[in-house]
Design a protein around this motif. Structure first.
Motif, PDB file in Angstrom:
ATOM      1  N   GLY A  14       0.813  -1.205   0.000  1.00 25.77           N
ATOM      2  CA  GLY A  14       0.000   0.000   0.000  1.00 25.77           C
ATOM      3  C   GLY A  14       0.845   1.252   0.000  1.00 25.77           C
ATOM      4  O   GLY A  14       0.442   2.282  -0.541  1.00 25.77           O
ATOM      5  N   ALA A  15       2.013   1.186   0.608  1.00 24.30           N
ATOM      6  CA  ALA A  15       2.902   2.352   0.652  1.00 24.30           C
ATOM      7  C   ALA A  15       3.942   2.331  -0.436  1.00 24.30           C
ATOM      8  O   ALA A  15       4.790   3.204  -0.507  1.00 24.30           O
ATOM      9  N   GLY A  16       3.853   1.327  -1.329  1.00 25.18           N
ATOM     10  CA  GLY A  16       4.938   1.060  -2.255  1.00 25.18           C
ATOM     11  C   GLY A  16       5.299   2.187  -3.178  1.00 25.18           C
ATOM     12  O   GLY A  16       6.450   2.604  -3.243  1.00 25.18           O
ATOM     13  N   ILE A  17       4.305   2.683  -3.898  1.00 26.49           N
ATOM     14  CA  ILE A  17       4.626   3.681  -4.915  1.00 26.49           C
ATOM     15  C   ILE A  17       5.162   4.957  -4.268  1.00 26.49           C
ATOM     16  O   ILE A  17       6.115   5.567  -4.736  1.00 26.49           O
ATOM     17  N   ALA A  18       4.549   5.349  -3.143  1.00 28.87           N
ATOM     18  CA  ALA A  18       4.995   6.577  -2.500  1.00 28.87           C
ATOM     19  C   ALA A  18       6.401   6.436  -1.938  1.00 28.87           C
ATOM     20  O   ALA A  18       7.189   7.382  -1.951  1.00 28.87           O
ATOM     21  N   ALA A  19       6.724   5.227  -1.425  1.00 32.13           N
ATOM     22  CA  ALA A  19       8.015   5.047  -0.767  1.00 32.13           C
ATOM     23  C   ALA A  19       9.145   4.805  -1.738  1.00 32.13           C
ATOM     24  O   ALA A  19      10.308   4.978  -1.402  1.00 32.13           O
ATOM     25  N   ALA A  20       8.801   4.374  -2.948  1.00 34.34           N
ATOM     26  CA  ALA A  20       9.843   3.971  -3.877  1.00 34.34           C
ATOM     27  C   ALA A  20      10.351   5.156  -4.671  1.00 34.34           C
ATOM     28  O   ALA A  20       9.587   5.992  -5.119  1.00 34.34           O
ATOM     29  N   GLY A  21      11.663   5.225  -4.853  1.00 40.10           N
ATOM     30  CA  GLY A  21      12.203   6.142  -5.825  1.00 40.10           C
ATOM     31  C   GLY A  21      11.895   5.618  -7.207  1.00 40.10           C
ATOM     32  O   GLY A  21      11.669   4.436  -7.406  1.00 40.10           O
ATOM     33  N   ILE A  22      11.832   6.487  -8.168  1.00 39.26           N
ATOM     34  CA  ILE A  22      11.446   6.051  -9.510  1.00 39.26           C
ATOM     35  C   ILE A  22      12.415   4.989 -10.006  1.00 39.26           C
ATOM     36  O   ILE A  22      13.618   5.202 -10.079  1.00 39.26           O
ATOM     37  N   GLY A  23      11.836   3.838 -10.358  1.00 36.79           N
ATOM     38  CA  GLY A  23      12.636   2.767 -10.922  1.00 36.79           C
ATOM     39  C   GLY A  23      13.492   2.024  -9.912  1.00 36.79           C
ATOM     40  O   GLY A  23      14.280   1.187 -10.290  1.00 36.79           O
ATOM     41  N   VAL A  24      13.337   2.328  -8.593  1.00 39.82           N
ATOM     42  CA  VAL A  24      14.185   1.687  -7.592  1.00 39.82           C
ATOM     43  C   VAL A  24      13.369   0.675  -6.802  1.00 39.82           C
ATOM     44  O   VAL A  24      12.394   1.038  -6.166  1.00 39.82           O
ATOM     45  N   PRO A  25      13.722  -0.613  -6.815  1.00 43.09           N
ATOM     46  CA  PRO A  25      12.971  -1.596  -6.039  1.00 43.09           C
ATOM     47  C   PRO A  25      13.030  -1.271  -4.546  1.00 43.09           C
ATOM     48  O   PRO A  25      14.048  -0.840  -4.031  1.00 43.09           O
ATOM     49  N   PHE A  26      11.891  -1.477  -3.841  1.00 42.60           N
ATOM     50  CA  PHE A  26      11.865  -1.216  -2.410  1.00 42.60           C
ATOM     51  C   PHE A  26      11.699  -2.491  -1.602  1.00 42.60           C
ATOM     52  O   PHE A  26      11.534  -2.434  -0.389  1.00 42.60           O
ATOM     53  N   VAL A  27      11.728  -3.646  -2.277  1.00 37.89           N
ATOM     54  CA  VAL A  27      11.576  -4.913  -1.562  1.00 37.89           C
ATOM     55  C   VAL A  27      12.751  -5.834  -1.839  1.00 37.89           C
ATOM     56  O   VAL A  27      12.639  -7.035  -1.792  1.00 37.89           O
ATOM     57  N   SER A  28      13.907  -5.258  -2.108  1.00 42.48           N
ATOM     58  CA  SER A  28      15.040  -6.086  -2.513  1.00 42.48           C
ATOM     59  C   SER A  28      15.502  -7.024  -1.406  1.00 42.48           C
ATOM     60  O   SER A  28      16.167  -8.018  -1.677  1.00 42.48           O
ATOM     61  N   THR A 483       4.065  -7.577 -23.666  1.00 43.23           N
ATOM     62  CA  THR A 483       4.137  -7.763 -22.221  1.00 43.23           C
ATOM     63  C   THR A 483       5.390  -7.063 -21.720  1.00 43.23           C
ATOM     64  O   THR A 483       6.481  -7.288 -22.258  1.00 43.23           O
ATOM     65  N   ILE A 484       5.239  -6.234 -20.689  1.00 43.27           N
ATOM     66  CA  ILE A 484       6.389  -5.554 -20.107  1.00 43.27           C
ATOM     67  C   ILE A 484       6.589  -6.049 -18.685  1.00 43.27           C
ATOM     68  O   ILE A 484       5.632  -6.221 -17.927  1.00 43.27           O
ATOM     69  N   ASP A 485       7.834  -6.295 -18.324  1.00 42.43           N
ATOM     70  CA  ASP A 485       8.198  -6.804 -17.014  1.00 42.43           C
ATOM     71  C   ASP A 485       8.423  -5.623 -16.074  1.00 42.43           C
ATOM     72  O   ASP A 485       9.493  -5.024 -16.051  1.00 42.43           O
ATOM     73  N   LEU A 486       7.398  -5.285 -15.281  1.00 39.14           N
ATOM     74  CA  LEU A 486       7.543  -4.218 -14.302  1.00 39.14           C
ATOM     75  C   LEU A 486       8.179  -4.768 -13.036  1.00 39.14           C
ATOM     76  O   LEU A 486       7.735  -5.787 -12.503  1.00 39.14           O
ATOM     77  N   ARG A 487       9.205  -4.085 -12.534  1.00 34.41           N
ATOM     78  CA  ARG A 487       9.874  -4.490 -11.311  1.00 34.41           C
ATOM     79  C   ARG A 487       9.252  -3.776 -10.110  1.00 34.41           C
ATOM     80  O   ARG A 487       8.540  -2.794 -10.256  1.00 34.41           O
ATOM     81  N   PRO A 488       9.536  -4.241  -8.893  1.00 36.72           N
ATOM     82  CA  PRO A 488       8.964  -3.601  -7.712  1.00 36.72           C
ATOM     83  C   PRO A 488       9.324  -2.123  -7.614  1.00 36.72           C
ATOM     84  O   PRO A 488      10.477  -1.731  -7.753  1.00 36.72           O
TER      85      PRO A 488
END
Length: 526
Positions: A14-28, A483-488
């Motif tokens: 739920g907080a993913g998009i706000a917490a993530a820098g653009i293009g930077v995975p936040f669940v690595s 199909t595009i592979d979207l990363r976290p």
């Protein structure tokens, strides 16, 4: 997701998009983060790898042909096959084989396929990557009902399959038959067909409803690419097995008639622990000292793949095509990353290997046995290398300046009718809701935002990747994609030119558990 509870998963998402820098995975840091999903352990000892020979799906011949059209018949039926040693597995199949039979088509000739459903539940057929009129595209509620309705009627408790919608079009599908018409006015490409029934695509494909459709044209023929037994379509899937050899799948409703979805953390995606290539676990394939065309298809429900050859070929892996057909020019890779539903068309030169060399296809996104896919064994004889053309095709580049609008879609976890599920822009799928109205013949930019891994597939129109985060396309984004592979935590932009046909189509996540749990939306072309 192996190391967090589902509720924790949803909270992070739920907080993913706000917490993530653009293009930077936040669940690595999450275990198993190369794929969004959970491993379903088999209850039978796994077979040793590299014991059985690779087989290719049978090529389906037309029932008849005329001046413009080739006509095919496919029967969907329950079949038993030996996948694991000493055990038989019940499969849902097209014409009794898994994968289903391969259809080969030529640009300029229409293909019609009459499907007869002898399975116990309704089905829908989608030609993935096909430029197809609405009534043959496999809209999720265009059901082909069983020829024998007794099982379905006996278990049915709701209006229809838990959805309450029934928008069947095109023929008397209540009688268990439907004819799909594919004009195939499109470039040569590695297409595939699979079940697309609303709410139940995951278990239907898991049980075997998938096959290749290889489309050809004059441009491809002029390249004289390796053909015949040097053209290898490889459908890579993962599955899990019970003690009796039957397929395991964590359905909430084992009848696959009423309540859709899966148990617990498997809502994130179902990952098997047996790697199959064309239905055979960890197969072995003898090859000559020459160049092979290998068509890689990730047909897993949720597992992403990172593939390389060990030992690597001196000339690297040469990519010549992608979802939507040939590239402009070859691209060399040391590995390939494939999300579910993606295809890569590659050339591998085995002429530089010494006779007897064993070349293993490795999956670096897998652990233990799932870190291997199959093995090639190089034969003797004189080496015969293939000279790869410097120019493969001509692809007009779509221009951002030609886009008439930019649309934004968020792909993230959320609640669906008080259950864990997956949403597009905060909304679950409904056949009655339209996410976008687009005009035929126009170009748009779509910005796609992800919380976790989401392979996003768009029906009807292929697209070109414009950007990932603040940079350009990634190393595996060249050419026409479907199909595009979207990363976290990633944001991507794609350019789509809507042409071909008017009608209602869908776009969705091709993690099939995400799709079944509502991560799909409609767009209307008018």
């Amino acid at each position: 997701m192996n190391s967090i509870s589902r509720r924790t998963f949803l909270g992070v998402a739920g907080a993913g998009i706000a917490a993530a820098g653009i293009g930077v995975p936040f669940v690595s840091g999450i275990a198993g983060a190369s794929s969004t999903g959970k491993v379903l352990p088999s209850r039978v000892p796994l077979p040793p790898p590299f014991q059985r020979r690779l087989t290719l799906p049978p090529v389906l011949l037309p029932t008849r042909s005329d001046a413009t059209t080739d006509y095919y018949d496919v029967v969907q039926s329950v079949t038993r096959a030996t996948i694991l040693p000493g055990l038989t597995t019940k499969l849902w199949t097209y014409n009794g084989s898994f994968p289903g039979p391969t259809i080969r088509s030529e640009r300029g000739r229409t293909v019609t396929v009459r499907h007869t459903n002898n399975l116990p539940v309704p089905t829908v057929v989608h030609l993935h990557g096909g430029r197809t009129p609405q009534d043959s595209d496999g809209y999720p509620t265009d059901y082909v009902y069983p020829t024998d309705m007794s099982y379905y009627d006996r278990h049915l408790r709701h209006a229809h399959a838990g959805s309450g919608h029934d928008m069947v079009t095109g023929g008397d599908t209540r009688q268990g038959m439907r004819t799909y018409t594919f004009p195939l006015q499109q470039r040569a490409a590695t297409l595939w067909y699979h079940d697309h029934r609303m709410d139940f695509t995951g278990p239907s494909v898991w049980q075997g409803l998938a096959g290749f459709h290889l489309h050809h044209d004059d441009e491809e023929a002029a390249l004289h690419l390796p053909a015949g037994d040097h053209d290898l379509p490889l459908m890579i899937t993962d599955r899990s097995f019970d003690t009796d050899g039957s397929l395991l799948y964590p359905s909430l409703d084992p009848t696959l008639v009423n309540q859709h979805g899966v148990h617990g953390d498997y809502v994130a995606g179902v990952l098997g622990d047996v790697m199959l290539v064309n239905g055979t676990p960890w197969p072995i394939a003898p090859v000559q000292r020459s160049t092979y065309r290998i068509r890689l298809l990730n047909a897993c429900n949720a597992r992403r793949l990172s593939l390389r050859l060990d030992p690597p070929p001196p000339s690297a892996i040469t990519q010549i095509g992608t979802d939507g057909g040939l590239l402009v020019e070859p691209i060399h890779h040391d590995h390939l990353e494939l999300a579910p539903a993606q295809r890569f068309d590659i050339l591998v030169d085995f002429s530089h290997y010494a006779p007897g060399t064993e070349v293993t296809l490795i999956n670096d996104y897998g652990t233990a046995a799932m870190g291997q896919v199959m093995r090639f064994v190089v034969g003797g004889g004189s080496p015969q290398a293939f000279r790869v053309p410097a120019q493969l095709s001509t692809i007009p580049a779509l221009r951002p300046a030609d886009a008439i609008t930019t649309r934004k879609f968020d792909f993230r976890a959320g609640d669906v009718n008080d259950h864990d599920g997956w949403l597009i822009s905060q909304a679950p799928f409904s056949p009655d809701s339209i996410a976008a109205h687009v005009r035929l013949g126009t170009t748009e930019i779509w910005q796609l935002n992800a919380d976790f891994h989401h392979p996003v597939h768009i029906h009807l129109s292929p697209f070109q990747v414009l950007a990932r985060g603040s940079g350009g396309p990634g190393p595996f984004d060249a050419g026409w994609k479907d199909t595009i592979d979207l990363r976290p935590g990633e944001q991507a932009k794609i350019l789509i030119h809507f042409d071909g046909y008017q009608g209602t189509y869908v776009f969705h996540c091709h993690n099939l558990e995400h799709e079944d749990m509502a991560m799909m939306a409609n767009f209307v072309v008018s």
